[in-house]
Enzyme design. Structure first.
Site, PDB file in Angstrom:
ATOM      1  N   LYS A  44       6.767   6.713  -8.148  1.00 20.45           N
ATOM      2  CA  LYS A  44       6.578   8.054  -8.717  1.00 20.45           C
ATOM      3  C   LYS A  44       7.815   8.915  -8.454  1.00 20.45           C
ATOM      4  O   LYS A  44       8.644   8.558  -7.624  1.00 20.45           O
ATOM      5  CB  LYS A  44       5.361   8.707  -8.071  1.00 20.45           C
ATOM      6  N   ARG A  96     -10.977   5.133  -4.638  1.00 22.44           N
ATOM      7  CA  ARG A  96     -11.750   6.247  -5.195  1.00 22.44           C
ATOM      8  C   ARG A  96     -12.578   5.728  -6.355  1.00 22.44           C
ATOM      9  O   ARG A  96     -13.645   5.193  -6.184  1.00 22.44           O
ATOM     10  CB  ARG A  96     -10.809   7.370  -5.649  1.00 22.44           C
ATOM     11  N   SER A 134      -3.173  13.585  -4.865  1.00 22.36           N
ATOM     12  CA  SER A 134      -2.025  14.460  -4.598  1.00 22.36           C
ATOM     13  C   SER A 134      -1.545  15.112  -5.885  1.00 22.36           C
ATOM     14  O   SER A 134      -1.167  16.289  -5.892  1.00 22.36           O
ATOM     15  CB  SER A 134      -0.867  13.658  -3.985  1.00 22.36           C
TER      16      SER A 134
HETATM   17  P1  ADP Z   1       0.292   5.517  -3.314  1.00 18.93           P
HETATM   18  O1  ADP Z   1       1.461   6.001  -4.133  1.00 18.93           O
HETATM   19  O2  ADP Z   1       0.641   4.397  -2.385  1.00 18.93           O
HETATM   20  O3  ADP Z   1      -0.978   5.256  -4.095  1.00 18.93           O
HETATM   21  P2  ADP Z   1      -0.980   7.914  -2.312  1.00 18.93           P
HETATM   22  O4  ADP Z   1      -0.406   8.880  -1.337  1.00 18.93           O
HETATM   23  O5  ADP Z   1      -1.277   8.412  -3.678  1.00 18.93           O
HETATM   24  O6  ADP Z   1       0.025   6.718  -2.307  1.00 18.93           O
HETATM   25  O7  ADP Z   1      -2.297   7.264  -1.709  1.00 18.93           O
HETATM   26  C1  ADP Z   1      -2.270   6.568  -0.495  1.00 18.93           C
HETATM   27  C2  ADP Z   1      -3.613   5.906  -0.279  1.00 18.93           C
HETATM   28  O8  ADP Z   1      -4.607   6.900  -0.159  1.00 18.93           O
HETATM   29  C3  ADP Z   1      -4.049   5.008  -1.440  1.00 18.93           C
HETATM   30  O9  ADP Z   1      -4.770   3.920  -0.913  1.00 18.93           O
HETATM   31  C4  ADP Z   1      -4.958   5.900  -2.225  1.00 18.93           C
HETATM   32  O10 ADP Z   1      -5.909   5.154  -2.956  1.00 18.93           O
HETATM   33  C5  ADP Z   1      -5.610   6.669  -1.110  1.00 18.93           C
HETATM   34  N1  ADP Z   1      -6.124   7.964  -1.545  1.00 18.93           N
HETATM   35  C6  ADP Z   1      -5.482   8.942  -2.209  1.00 18.93           C
HETATM   36  N2  ADP Z   1      -6.299  10.002  -2.430  1.00 18.93           N
HETATM   37  C7  ADP Z   1      -7.488   9.657  -1.894  1.00 18.93           C
HETATM   38  C8  ADP Z   1      -8.764  10.294  -1.833  1.00 18.93           C
HETATM   39  N3  ADP Z   1      -8.996  11.473  -2.379  1.00 18.93           N
HETATM   40  N4  ADP Z   1      -9.744   9.634  -1.203  1.00 18.93           N
HETATM   41  C9  ADP Z   1      -9.540   8.417  -0.679  1.00 18.93           C
HETATM   42  N5  ADP Z   1      -8.383   7.751  -0.718  1.00 18.93           N
HETATM   43  C10 ADP Z   1      -7.371   8.360  -1.322  1.00 18.93           C
END
Ligand code: ADP
Length: 169
Positions: A44, A96, A134
């Site tokens: 990203k 999720r 995020s």
């Molecule tokens: P990535 O780019 O590796 O997906 P993220 O920061 O978006 O990184 O997410 C990191 C981890 O946290 C991933 O396993 C994602 O599925 C999980 N995650 C993100 N948001 C949530 C949420 N609201 N509830 C549970 N897990 C989440």
């Protein structure tokens, strides 16, 4: 023989949300050590730099008294190498909706191919966080919406600073 099980919870954390915090707390209750890994490389284009994401994530964890044993480090290379270097046998990912599944499956098979000794496990957040990401938090904030319910308090200050910087204030 050391039977303790340490886990890595990796991610982009751009920025860390209460959904991430929920998974970290769940993992911390079960395992003998949780290491949050902030990825330098991400597919990203992040709002926050690697150094900022690392600092904000660390600050959010440090502000949470119940997570005093949780460590936060940056991941510079392969996730499986990072896990091994930190003595972690398990990688935790949050699941999720069904939409997470396909990407996670690809990642899991690739990581298993890279290192068979590391297991990947999935945890579901509290339902109120299951639609939180995020990117939604960033978009709502940048459009002037309130995000207090969705992120640790320290994140709001960093988002405000970032907006000021972007506006050149
Ligand atoms: P990535 O780019 O590796 O997906 P993220 O920061 O978006 O990184 O997410 C990191 C981890 O946290 C991933 O396993 C994602 O599925 C999980 N995650 C993100 N948001 C949530 C949420 N609201 N509830 C549970 N897990 C989440």
């Amino acid at each position: 023989m050391d039977n303790s099980i340490k886990v890595v919870f990796p991610g982009t954390f751009d920025p860390i949300t209460n959904g991430h915090m929920d998974i970290i707390k769940r993992a911390d209750k079960i395992f003998d050590g949780v290491i949050v890994g902030v990825a330098r490389n991400t597919g990203k284009t992040p709002l926050f730099s690697y150094e900022e994401r690392l600092a904000i994530t660390r600050e959010a964890i440090e502000a949470c008294r119940s997570l005093s044993g949780v460590k936060v480090y940056g991941i510079e290379g392969l996730l499986v190498d990072f896990a091994e270097e930190h003595g972690a046998r398990v990688i935790i990912r949050g699941l999720r909706a069904v939409s997470d599944f396909e990407y996670e499956l690809q990642m899991a098979f690739m990581n298993r191919d890279l290192n068979e000794n590391i297991e990947i496990m999935y945890m579901m957040p509290y339902i109120k966080y299951s639609f939180l990401s995020s990117s939604i938090v960033r978009n709502v904030f940048l459009s002037g919406g309130r995000i207090e319910k969705f992120v640790p308090r320290v994140v709001i200050r960093h988002l405000e600073d970032k907006v000021k910087k972007l506006k050149g204030e």
